[in-house]
Design a protein around this motif. Structure first.
Motif, PDB file in Angstrom:
ATOM      1  N   ALA A  80       0.829  -1.219   0.000  1.00  0.00           N
ATOM      2  CA  ALA A  80       0.000   0.000   0.000  1.00  0.00           C
ATOM      3  C   ALA A  80       0.857   1.260   0.000  1.00  0.00           C
ATOM      4  O   ALA A  80       0.369   2.345   0.337  1.00  0.00           O
ATOM      5  CB  ALA A  80      -0.936  -0.010   1.204  1.00  0.00           C
ATOM      6  N   ALA A  82       3.773   4.129   0.821  1.00  0.00           N
ATOM      7  CA  ALA A  82       4.325   4.734   2.040  1.00  0.00           C
ATOM      8  C   ALA A  82       3.329   4.598   3.188  1.00  0.00           C
ATOM      9  O   ALA A  82       2.118   4.792   2.998  1.00  0.00           O
ATOM     10  CB  ALA A  82       4.626   6.199   1.790  1.00  0.00           C
ATOM     11  N   LEU A  84       1.257   5.787   5.964  1.00  0.00           N
ATOM     12  CA  LEU A  84       0.752   7.142   6.148  1.00  0.00           C
ATOM     13  C   LEU A  84       0.882   7.620   7.595  1.00  0.00           C
ATOM     14  O   LEU A  84       0.906   8.823   7.844  1.00  0.00           O
ATOM     15  CB  LEU A  84      -0.675   7.234   5.611  1.00  0.00           C
ATOM     16  CG  LEU A  84      -0.698   7.026   4.076  1.00  0.00           C
ATOM     17  CD1 LEU A  84      -2.114   6.824   3.550  1.00  0.00           C
ATOM     18  CD2 LEU A  84      -0.026   8.194   3.341  1.00  0.00           C
ATOM     19  N   GLY A 130       3.615   4.248  -3.545  1.00  0.00           N
ATOM     20  CA  GLY A 130       4.970   3.708  -3.630  1.00  0.00           C
ATOM     21  C   GLY A 130       4.987   2.204  -3.901  1.00  0.00           C
ATOM     22  O   GLY A 130       5.987   1.676  -4.401  1.00  0.00           O
ATOM     23  N   SER A 152      -1.965   7.069  -6.056  1.00  0.00           N
ATOM     24  CA  SER A 152      -3.012   7.773  -5.316  1.00  0.00           C
ATOM     25  C   SER A 152      -2.495   9.019  -4.602  1.00  0.00           C
ATOM     26  O   SER A 152      -3.259   9.681  -3.892  1.00  0.00           O
ATOM     27  CB  SER A 152      -3.603   6.803  -4.285  1.00  0.00           C
ATOM     28  OG  SER A 152      -2.547   6.133  -3.595  1.00  0.00           O
ATOM     29  N   GLU A 153      -1.222   9.340  -4.798  1.00  0.00           N
ATOM     30  CA  GLU A 153      -0.598  10.410  -4.008  1.00  0.00           C
ATOM     31  C   GLU A 153      -1.379  11.725  -4.064  1.00  0.00           C
ATOM     32  O   GLU A 153      -1.548  12.395  -3.041  1.00  0.00           O
ATOM     33  CB  GLU A 153       0.853  10.646  -4.476  1.00  0.00           C
ATOM     34  CG  GLU A 153       1.828   9.545  -4.076  1.00  0.00           C
ATOM     35  CD  GLU A 153       1.857   8.364  -5.034  1.00  0.00           C
ATOM     36  OE1 GLU A 153       0.973   8.288  -5.923  1.00  0.00           O
ATOM     37  OE2 GLU A 153       2.745   7.516  -4.906  1.00  0.00           O
ATOM     38  N   ALA A 161       6.822  11.307  -6.139  1.00  0.00           N
ATOM     39  CA  ALA A 161       8.092  11.915  -6.553  1.00  0.00           C
ATOM     40  C   ALA A 161       9.246  10.925  -6.692  1.00  0.00           C
ATOM     41  O   ALA A 161       9.803  10.776  -7.780  1.00  0.00           O
ATOM     42  CB  ALA A 161       8.459  13.020  -5.560  1.00  0.00           C
ATOM     43  N   THR A 162       9.605  10.247  -5.589  1.00  0.00           N
ATOM     44  CA  THR A 162      10.799   9.377  -5.671  1.00  0.00           C
ATOM     45  C   THR A 162      10.548   8.198  -6.614  1.00  0.00           C
ATOM     46  O   THR A 162      11.489   7.664  -7.179  1.00  0.00           O
ATOM     47  CB  THR A 162      11.229   8.857  -4.284  1.00  0.00           C
ATOM     48  OG1 THR A 162      10.154   8.131  -3.705  1.00  0.00           O
ATOM     49  CG2 THR A 162      11.650   9.984  -3.367  1.00  0.00           C
TER      50      THR A 162
END
Ligand SMILES: CC(C)(COP(=O)([O-])OP(=O)([O-])OC[C@H]1O[C@@H](n2cnc3c(N)ncnc32)[C@H](O)[C@@H]1OP(=O)([O-])[O-])[C@@H](O)C(=O)NCCC(=O)NCCSC(=O)C[C@@](C)(O)CC(=O)[O-]
Length: 279
Positions: A80, A82, A84, A130, A152-153, A161-162
């Motif tokens: 899932a 990073a 949260l 991620g 979903s960011e 980003a990364t």
């Protein structure tokens, strides 16, 4: 180089135990499975999980005889993304501290990308944020029909980003922009059509059968040659075909021609026998 995975056969847990966060599981054919083990959090990764993954991937850089590396989540979810809770805690830190923290994730993804063996994501259930980035950072991806994906960011006010360099390379800029900007959920067949996934199977049994077939296929190949072949793609993608590149390609095949593997492989073909790789 010696194999740093001293005792790589680790029993894969069927519990929700939160530690160890990453398991390495290996076979005599040079196949390693890296399991992300945080099933209660759908294998979301926090700083500790990122560090454990990074260490596992770095270990595989120096592991002699490893031909293929699978990345899979324990408990029927891939990842899932990073964690949260971890991201929320980071809200109290300065932007610079957040950058230093995010660099850990960026380096972990690069360590995955740089593994000399062929890397294959085995995706069941969700691969979000991620988690979908991990899929993109692998060389190849197999999924079950129940897999679902999202970048979903933006729905969380964040950006992918990364993970973006790997996603853009896998999907191309147009699809990446659409999926990044909408955060929409897409299924395994759509992931296949976007190029994020290479094959879709009805169920986990089909996934594991395909995994076994890949292990058998690469077992016939020289492990060092696999690493060098993969490096051609990592190093030459997007390069201009100029004199420097021609010299470099000639240098790479020369190195293979004088290698034990190169000499044994060619000799074995001409002597009509199977090559005897040392590992
Ligand atoms: C994955 C599904 C679809 C499963 O959906 P589901 O199967 O319905 O399961 P669930 O939602 O009930 O989740 C099970 C448990 O896992 C937890 N959980 C689940 N995900 C996380 C998470 N990420 N972090 C922390 N905890 C998480 C969730 O809170 C819950 O905990 P419980 O209520 O049982 O205590 C759903 O849980 C979901 O939508 N999760 C959020 C996924 C998401 O949006 N991830 C993106 C994170 S941001 C990111 O990855 C940033 C990054 C790395 O890309 C930045 C960069 O690139 O630089």
């Amino acid at each position: 180089m010696t194999n740093p995975i001293a005792d790589p056969i680790v029993e894969v847990p069927d519990t929700d135990a939160m530690t160890p966060l990453v398991h390495l599981d290996s076979t005599p054919e040079g196949a390693v499975t890296v399991w992300i083990n945080r099933p209660a959090r759908k294998n979301a990764f926090d700083a500790a999980t990122i560090a454990a993954l990074h260490q596992a991937f770095e270990t595989l850089h120096g592991a002699e005889g490893v031909r293929i590396v699978f990345l899979r989540g324990v408990g029927g979810a891939f990842s899932a993304g990073a964690d949260l809770e971890w991201m929320k805690a980071a809200a109290d830190w300065s932007e610079d501290d957040n950058r230093d923290d995010a660099l850990g994730l960026a380096h972990m993804l690069k360590a995955l990308h740089d593994i000399p063996a062929l890397t294959v994501a085995l995706v069941e259930g969700p691969a979000f944020g991620g988690g979908a980035g991990l899929v993109a950072a692998c060389d190849h991806a197999l999924a079950t029909a129940d897999a679902k994906f999202a970048f979903s960011e933006v729905k969380l006010g964040l950006t992918p980003a990364t993970i973006s360099p790997y996603v853009i390379a896998a999907l191309g800029p147009r699809t990446a922009k659409l999926l990044f900007a909408t955060g929409r959920v897409f299924d395994a067949d759509q992931a296949w059509s976007y190029g994020l996934v290479d094959e879709v199977f009805d169920d986990a049994a089909g996934l594991v059968a395909a995994q076994d077939a890949l292990v058998e296929e690469v077992a016939l190949c020289a492990p060092g040659a696999i690493g060098d072949a993969k490096a051609l793609v990592n190093d030459f993608v997007g390069q201009k075909i100029d004199r420097g590149l021609l010299d470099e390609t000639a240098r790479r095949i020369a190195r293979r021609r004088v290698s034990d593997e190169g000499q044994e492989g060619v000799r074995a073909f001409l002597e009509r026998r199977k090559p005897g790789w040392t590992i």
